[in-house]
Scaffold this active site. Structure first.
Site, short mmCIF file in Angstrom:
data_model
loop_
_atom_site.label_atom_id
_atom_site.label_comp_id
_atom_site.label_asym_id
_atom_site.label_seq_id
_atom_site.Cartn_x
_atom_site.Cartn_y
_atom_site.Cartn_z
N ASN A 1 33.36 37.47 -48.80
CA ASN A 1 31.90 37.53 -48.33
C ASN A 1 31.13 37.22 -49.37
O ASN A 1 31.19 38.17 -50.42
CB ASN A 1 31.67 38.98 -47.72
CG ASN A 1 30.33 39.04 -46.90
OD1 ASN A 1 29.60 38.25 -47.14
ND2 ASN A 1 30.22 39.99 -45.74
N VAL A 2 30.19 36.55 -49.20
CA VAL A 2 29.32 35.90 -50.32
C VAL A 2 28.31 37.07 -50.77
O VAL A 2 27.75 37.27 -51.83
CB VAL A 2 28.67 34.39 -50.26
CG1 VAL A 2 27.50 34.32 -51.39
CG2 VAL A 2 29.88 33.48 -50.56
N SER B 1 16.94 24.19 -44.00
CA SER B 1 16.97 23.43 -42.63
C SER B 1 15.68 22.59 -42.41
O SER B 1 14.62 23.27 -42.86
CB SER B 1 17.13 24.53 -41.68
OG SER B 1 17.09 23.97 -40.52
N TYR C 1 15.62 32.81 -37.96
CA TYR C 1 16.54 31.90 -38.59
C TYR C 1 15.50 30.72 -39.64
O TYR C 1 15.64 30.86 -40.73
CB TYR C 1 17.09 30.98 -37.70
CG TYR C 1 17.97 29.79 -38.38
CD1 TYR C 1 19.28 29.94 -38.87
CD2 TYR C 1 17.40 28.53 -38.34
CE1 TYR C 1 19.90 28.83 -39.52
CE2 TYR C 1 18.18 27.27 -38.89
CZ TYR C 1 19.27 27.35 -39.58
OH TYR C 1 20.10 26.46 -40.03
N SER D 1 14.25 32.59 -42.43
CA SER D 1 15.16 32.59 -43.68
C SER D 1 15.16 31.40 -44.46
O SER D 1 15.51 31.18 -45.64
CB SER D 1 16.62 33.10 -42.98
OG SER D 1 17.33 32.05 -42.27
N1 LIG Z 1 24.51 22.54 -37.96
C1 LIG Z 1 23.09 22.65 -37.86
O1 LIG Z 1 22.38 21.94 -37.12
C2 LIG Z 1 22.24 22.90 -39.36
C3 LIG Z 1 20.89 22.29 -39.32
C4 LIG Z 1 19.84 22.54 -40.20
C5 LIG Z 1 20.65 23.32 -41.37
N2 LIG Z 1 22.03 23.92 -41.41
C6 LIG Z 1 22.43 24.88 -42.17
O2 LIG Z 1 23.40 23.98 -42.97
C7 LIG Z 1 24.21 25.11 -43.61
C8 LIG Z 1 25.90 24.60 -43.14
O3 LIG Z 1 25.84 24.92 -41.78
P1 LIG Z 1 27.15 24.36 -41.01
O4 LIG Z 1 26.53 23.45 -39.62
O5 LIG Z 1 28.21 23.60 -41.80
O6 LIG Z 1 27.59 25.69 -40.21
P2 LIG Z 1 29.28 26.18 -39.77
O7 LIG Z 1 28.96 27.48 -39.21
O8 LIG Z 1 29.92 25.07 -39.66
O9 LIG Z 1 29.44 26.58 -41.44
C9 LIG Z 1 28.93 27.98 -42.06
C10 LIG Z 1 30.00 28.37 -43.01
O10 LIG Z 1 29.51 29.67 -43.66
C11 LIG Z 1 30.47 30.80 -43.72
N3 LIG Z 1 29.68 31.91 -43.94
C12 LIG Z 1 28.78 32.52 -42.99
N4 LIG Z 1 28.40 33.54 -43.76
C13 LIG Z 1 29.17 33.80 -44.96
C14 LIG Z 1 29.32 34.90 -45.94
N5 LIG Z 1 28.51 35.89 -45.73
N6 LIG Z 1 29.90 34.67 -46.91
C15 LIG Z 1 30.88 33.60 -47.05
N7 LIG Z 1 30.82 32.48 -46.18
C16 LIG Z 1 30.07 32.73 -44.83
C17 LIG Z 1 31.15 30.54 -42.16
O11 LIG Z 1 32.51 31.31 -42.42
C18 LIG Z 1 31.28 28.81 -42.24
O12 LIG Z 1 32.61 28.42 -42.63
C19 LIG Z 1 23.82 26.41 -43.09
O13 LIG Z 1 23.21 26.85 -44.18
C20 LIG Z 1 23.00 26.05 -41.83
O14 LIG Z 1 22.11 26.90 -41.64
C21 LIG Z 1 22.84 23.56 -40.13
#
Ligand SMILES: NC(=O)c1ccc[n+]([C@@H]2O[C@H](COP(=O)([O-])OP(=O)(O)OC[C@H]3O[C@@H](n4cnc5c(N)ncnc54)[C@H](O)[C@@H]3O)[C@@H](O)[C@H]2O)c1
Length: 249
Positions: free
Chosen positions: A57-58, A137, A150, A153
């Protein structure tokens, strides 16, 4: 020579949709990648001598300090940090959002950035060089109803990144933000309101909101990360790169 030959790069959220594409892209460019995630199962199909995975966990601050110190001891440097972890919020009216949910989103999406950045910065200062990238985002500047926590954040994530950029510029450390638009990962469905249809939300709300007409894919983000991390972006700091098909317009 490849872009990241002999470079040591830490990626959080490395097993996520975007994280995995970033890991693969960095490995393809010859980086050594330190991949952190709650679960690294999704990375098991990448067998690579330059990929080191840590299940953590980060938010476990002591653990992160220990991992980062170990990386520095083993390799003598840390060239890059990519903060790609994050969690979504199901669209919810503000009066129904609990304090616990607010704290959970802010902790994971913002405090994690503080923990990882604070851990790598002392080493990057010694090197007088480094590159930090945070995936925020486009919703931070182009919001959607029901995602207020969200969005808060991700606004904080961008502001923190800009704050670090000015603080660390004199040490040769660059710090930048990427704002993805709606991206085709498992996270996208999690923005659907409780009881809503995930596929319909993806198509009707998200895909149609992108002027270029398609959802962002993880490789789009990996390409942007690769550029910003590399020396090709050596004069870029404090910037936010929208990788969003025009969604921010
Ligand atoms: N998917 C979208 O539409 C979108 C759009 C804009 C921004 N984002 C952002 O992009 C980034 C990546 O998103 P994604 O789509 O790959 O999501 P995802 O859910 O596929 O991946 C997120 C990863 O973060 C890991 N994670 C979450 N909390 C954690 C913690 N406390 N410690 C360690 N690992 C942790 C999860 O296990 C997961 O593998 C995120 O910051 C998300 O907010 C996503």
């Amino acid at each position: 020579m490849k872009l990241f030959d002999n470079k040591i790069i830490i990626v959080t959220g490395a097993a996520g949709g975007m994280g995995k594409a970033i890991v693969q892209e960095l490995l393809n460019e010859d980086a050594t990648v330190i991949a952190l995630d709650l679960s690294t199962k999704n990375l098991e199909d990448i067998q690579h001598e330059r990929l080191l995975t840590y299940e953590t966990n980060v938010l476990a601050e002591e653990n992160i300090q220990k991992i980062v110190s170990e990386v520095y001891e083993n390799y003598g440097k840390i060239d890059g940090l990519v903060n790609a972890l994050g969690i979504a919020q199901a669209a919810t009216p503000v009066e129904e959002v609990t304090l616990e949910e607010w704290d959970r989103l802010l902790n994971v999406n913002v405090k994690s950035l503080f923990i990882t950045s604070r851990a790598v910065v002392p080493f990057m200062k010694q090197q007088k060089k480094g590159s930090i990238i945070t995936i925020a985002s486009i919703s931070a500047v182009r919001p959607r109803p029901g995602l207020q926590t969200y969005i808060a954040s991700k606004g904080a994530a961008e502001s923190f990144t800009r704050g670090l950029a000015i603080e660390l510029a004199e040490h040769g450390i660059r710090v930048n933000t990427i704002h993805p638009g709606p991206a085709d990962t498992t996270m996208l469905g999690k923005f659907t309101s409780n009881g809503g249809d995930i596929e319909q939300t993806k198509e009707e709300i998200f895909r149609k909101s992108v002027p270029l007409g398609r959802l962002i894919v993880p490789q789009d983000i990996a390409n942007a990360v690769s550029f910003l991390l590399s020396d090709k972006a050596e004069i870029i700091t404090g910037s936010t790169l929208n990788v969003d098909g025009g969604r921010g317009l």
